[in-house]
Scaffold this motif. Sequence first.
Motif, PDB file in Angstrom:
ATOM      1  N   ARG A   1     -27.115  11.799  11.333  1.00  0.00           N
ATOM      2  CA  ARG A   1     -26.420  12.982  11.861  1.00  0.00           C
ATOM      3  C   ARG A   1     -25.145  13.274  11.060  1.00  0.00           C
ATOM      4  N   ILE A   2     -24.534  12.235  10.490  1.00  0.00           N
ATOM      5  CA  ILE A   2     -23.366  12.457   9.631  1.00  0.00           C
ATOM      6  C   ILE A   2     -23.809  13.148   8.353  1.00  0.00           C
ATOM      7  N   THR A   3     -24.885  12.628   7.742  1.00  0.00           N
ATOM      8  CA  THR A   3     -25.427  13.257   6.534  1.00  0.00           C
ATOM      9  C   THR A   3     -25.808  14.704   6.821  1.00  0.00           C
ATOM     10  N   TYR A   4     -26.453  14.930   7.963  1.00  0.00           N
ATOM     11  CA  TYR A   4     -26.839  16.281   8.363  1.00  0.00           C
ATOM     12  C   TYR A   4     -25.620  17.194   8.481  1.00  0.00           C
ATOM     13  N   ALA A   5     -24.573  16.705   9.160  1.00  0.00           N
ATOM     14  CA  ALA A   5     -23.374  17.518   9.375  1.00  0.00           C
ATOM     15  C   ALA A   5     -22.707  17.877   8.048  1.00  0.00           C
ATOM     16  N   MET A   6     -22.656  16.917   7.117  1.00  0.00           N
ATOM     17  CA  MET A   6     -22.047  17.184   5.816  1.00  0.00           C
ATOM     18  C   MET A   6     -22.910  18.141   4.995  1.00  0.00           C
ATOM     19  N   ALA A   7     -24.221  17.923   5.022  1.00  0.00           N
ATOM     20  CA  ALA A   7     -25.119  18.792   4.268  1.00  0.00           C
ATOM     21  C   ALA A   7     -25.129  20.213   4.833  1.00  0.00           C
ATOM     22  N   LYS A   8     -25.005  20.315   6.132  1.00  0.00           N
ATOM     23  CA  LYS A   8     -24.960  21.627   6.790  1.00  0.00           C
ATOM     24  C   LYS A   8     -23.772  22.437   6.280  1.00  0.00           C
ATOM     25  N   ARG A   9     -22.693  21.729   5.938  1.00  0.00           N
ATOM     26  CA  ARG A   9     -21.497  22.379   5.382  1.00  0.00           C
ATOM     27  C   ARG A   9     -21.612  22.610   3.882  1.00  0.00           C
ATOM     28  N   GLY A  10     -22.664  22.071   3.256  1.00  0.00           N
ATOM     29  CA  GLY A  10     -22.811  22.200   1.811  1.00  0.00           C
ATOM     30  C   GLY A  10     -21.929  21.245   1.043  1.00  0.00           C
ATOM     31  N   ASP A  11     -21.554  20.116   1.650  1.00  0.00           N
ATOM     32  CA  ASP A  11     -20.635  19.172   1.010  1.00  0.00           C
ATOM     33  C   ASP A  11     -21.334  18.158   0.119  1.00  0.00           C
ATOM     34  N   LEU A  12     -22.653  18.079   0.175  1.00  0.00           N
ATOM     35  CA  LEU A  12     -23.378  17.054  -0.565  1.00  0.00           C
ATOM     36  C   LEU A  12     -24.317  17.672  -1.594  1.00  0.00           C
ATOM     37  N   PRO A  13     -24.616  16.935  -2.669  1.00  0.00           N
ATOM     38  CA  PRO A  13     -25.701  17.387  -3.547  1.00  0.00           C
ATOM     39  C   PRO A  13     -27.005  17.458  -2.752  1.00  0.00           C
ATOM     40  N   PHE A  14     -27.841  18.432  -3.078  1.00  0.00           N
ATOM     41  CA  PHE A  14     -29.121  18.625  -2.393  1.00  0.00           C
ATOM     42  C   PHE A  14     -28.935  18.860  -0.892  1.00  0.00           C
ATOM     43  N   SER A  15     -27.870  19.591  -0.549  1.00  0.00           N
ATOM     44  CA  SER A  15     -27.558  19.832   0.865  1.00  0.00           C
ATOM     45  C   SER A  15     -28.683  20.554   1.596  1.00  0.00           C
ATOM     46  N   LYS A  16     -29.383  21.434   0.898  1.00  0.00           N
ATOM     47  CA  LYS A  16     -30.463  22.180   1.537  1.00  0.00           C
ATOM     48  C   LYS A  16     -31.529  21.229   2.083  1.00  0.00           C
ATOM     49  N   PHE A  17     -31.831  20.190   1.325  1.00  0.00           N
ATOM     50  CA  PHE A  17     -32.858  19.233   1.755  1.00  0.00           C
ATOM     51  C   PHE A  17     -32.316  18.272   2.810  1.00  0.00           C
ATOM     52  N   LEU A  18     -31.083  17.787   2.595  1.00  0.00           N
ATOM     53  CA  LEU A  18     -30.508  16.799   3.516  1.00  0.00           C
ATOM     54  C   LEU A  18     -30.203  17.388   4.890  1.00  0.00           C
ATOM     55  N   SER A  19     -30.044  18.709   4.975  1.00  0.00           N
ATOM     56  CA  SER A  19     -29.765  19.352   6.264  1.00  0.00           C
ATOM     57  C   SER A  19     -31.031  19.802   6.981  1.00  0.00           C
ATOM     58  N   TYR A  20     -32.173  19.520   6.394  1.00  0.00           N
ATOM     59  CA  TYR A  20     -33.441  19.947   7.010  1.00  0.00           C
ATOM     60  C   TYR A  20     -33.702  19.178   8.298  1.00  0.00           C
ATOM     61  N   VAL A  21     -34.105  19.910   9.344  1.00  0.00           N
ATOM     62  CA  VAL A  21     -34.550  19.277  10.588  1.00  0.00           C
ATOM     63  C   VAL A  21     -35.957  19.762  10.890  1.00  0.00           C
ATOM     64  N   THR A  22     -36.756  18.892  11.508  1.00  0.00           N
ATOM     65  CA  THR A  22     -38.141  19.246  11.807  1.00  0.00           C
ATOM     66  C   THR A  22     -38.186  20.409  12.798  1.00  0.00           C
ATOM     67  N   PRO A  23     -39.129  21.335  12.640  1.00  0.00           N
ATOM     68  CA  PRO A  23     -39.156  22.529  13.494  1.00  0.00           C
ATOM     69  C   PRO A  23     -39.286  22.219  14.980  1.00  0.00           C
ATOM     70  N   LYS A  24     -40.086  21.212  15.335  1.00  0.00           N
ATOM     71  CA  LYS A  24     -40.334  20.935  16.742  1.00  0.00           C
ATOM     72  C   LYS A  24     -39.332  19.943  17.323  1.00  0.00           C
ATOM     73  N   GLY A  25     -39.213  18.786  16.705  1.00  0.00           N
ATOM     74  CA  GLY A  25     -38.362  17.729  17.257  1.00  0.00           C
ATOM     75  C   GLY A  25     -36.896  17.854  16.906  1.00  0.00           C
ATOM     76  N   LYS A  26     -36.553  18.743  15.940  1.00  0.00           N
ATOM     77  CA  LYS A  26     -35.178  18.935  15.500  1.00  0.00           C
ATOM     78  C   LYS A  26     -34.559  17.615  15.016  1.00  0.00           C
ATOM     79  N   SER A  27     -35.331  16.847  14.245  1.00  0.00           N
ATOM     80  CA  SER A  27     -34.856  15.567  13.710  1.00  0.00           C
ATOM     81  C   SER A  27     -34.498  15.729  12.238  1.00  0.00           C
ATOM     82  N   PRO A  28     -33.330  15.180  11.797  1.00  0.00           N
ATOM     83  CA  PRO A  28     -32.929  15.267  10.384  1.00  0.00           C
ATOM     84  C   PRO A  28     -33.715  14.272   9.532  1.00  0.00           C
ATOM     85  N   ILE A  29     -34.961  14.601   9.238  1.00  0.00           N
ATOM     86  CA  ILE A  29     -35.905  13.660   8.643  1.00  0.00           C
ATOM     87  C   ILE A  29     -35.520  13.255   7.219  1.00  0.00           C
ATOM     88  N   ILE A  30     -35.041  14.185   6.393  1.00  0.00           N
ATOM     89  CA  ILE A  30     -34.679  13.858   5.009  1.00  0.00           C
ATOM     90  C   ILE A  30     -33.434  12.971   4.984  1.00  0.00           C
TER      91      ILE A  30
END
Length: 441
Positions: free
Chosen positions: A303-332
């Motif tokens: 969830r920390i990685t997700y929060a940072m990626a959601k802000r665009g703070d990490l390389p490959f943020s688009k992938f790291l902020s991905y959550v599954t459509p149904k379960g809403k889990s930050p799988i990457i």
Amino acid sequence: MEQNQNELKRSLGFWSAISIVVGTIIGSGIFFKQASILDSAGSSTMAILAWIFGGIITLAAGLTIAEIGAQMPYTGGLYVYIENLYGRICGFLAGWMQIIAYGPAIIASVAGFMSIMMANLFGLGTEWRIPLALITVIAIGAMNFFENKVGAAFSVITTIAKMIPIAAIIIFGIFWGHEDALNQTVGEISRSGGGFGVAVLATLFGYDGWILIANLGGEMKNPQKLLPKAIILGISSVLLIYTLITIGIFRFLPAAEIHRLGENATSYLAVKAFGNLGGKLLSIGIIISMMGTLNGKMITFPRITYAMAKRGDLPFSKFLSYVTPKGKSPIIATLFLIILSAIMMVFFDPDKLSDLCVFTVYCFYLMAFFGIFILRKKHSTRPFSTPLYPLVPFIAIAGGIFVLISELFNDPAGVLFFIGLVIVGLPIFYAVKRMDQKRMK
């Protein structure tokens, strides 16, 4: 619409939050550290006091963070707190520290201790320890690819399950033990001990993990009220449990025997109390306990990685902020954590990792503790107020300074390496920002 599909789900209630706090804290420390804390403290009385002092420091820290977290009930926890208090760069480093150093290291450490128990239980050689640790971390990580309710349910189950061996040790030790829990000592202890301060430092690994529930602030149903309750009740429960376990062990085993047995003292107690079957059952209980701890960390760190990626703070943020459509889990983000943890398992010793984890995270805990004074100046009203202010924050700050100084003297090389891992985040932060500016042009 797309933004809503890429958000985490607010579905965690009171019992899930409490079980995550307790389940994340109670892992390997209380079972593996009894002998080393006794050796450092010098007597059973001082060892019991070391666990109590460590719990008081942790509770003071929890009460302080509870006031801060109630005002910032968002996914990201410490990362969000530090950024709001000290600015974007400090916040980034707090998050970077957790996803690159602290998170993978604490998972690798707990998994490493757990694999020792598993290898002993099944009569396997030491060469099986790393494979067993890897398999367990991958399995628990895969479970958290699903909706957060799945991981939270596993936390509830493992928290309940781990209470069975804990209750057995407490009840049997206190009521059927024949030793004096207080004032036990042996000659070897005074020669090998590192002092009461070192003993308290060792207990803090046993208490560590309490703040991770704050990373789930964005997934709680009523975080302003639920977060402080989960932190305070969770830490208080663990403090009581740890104290009673320690008293139970000292009631049943002489100090000299605990000193001789080292990490095997708790397992030996079970065999003496319940026979070979009891020893195996306790080992299974401890393994379940550590699995619950790993699960709590596997829920929270992505969830920390997700929060940072959601802000665009990490390389490959688009992938790291991905959550599954149904379960809403930050799988990457979860896969990323599994990979880093696996690297730590292969190249580092779990015991050393446990100490360096505490040091690294306390660097930022200390900054957060001071933040309560900043927020008090800004806001006259708040959802939760730390009791006995400013005494409680001062205790938390003193405890944080103590941890940093102690570990600096204990392992200066390891401290410098982990500080280096954190500092490496600075050029990465600026590189990501430059790339963002170029795209905007």
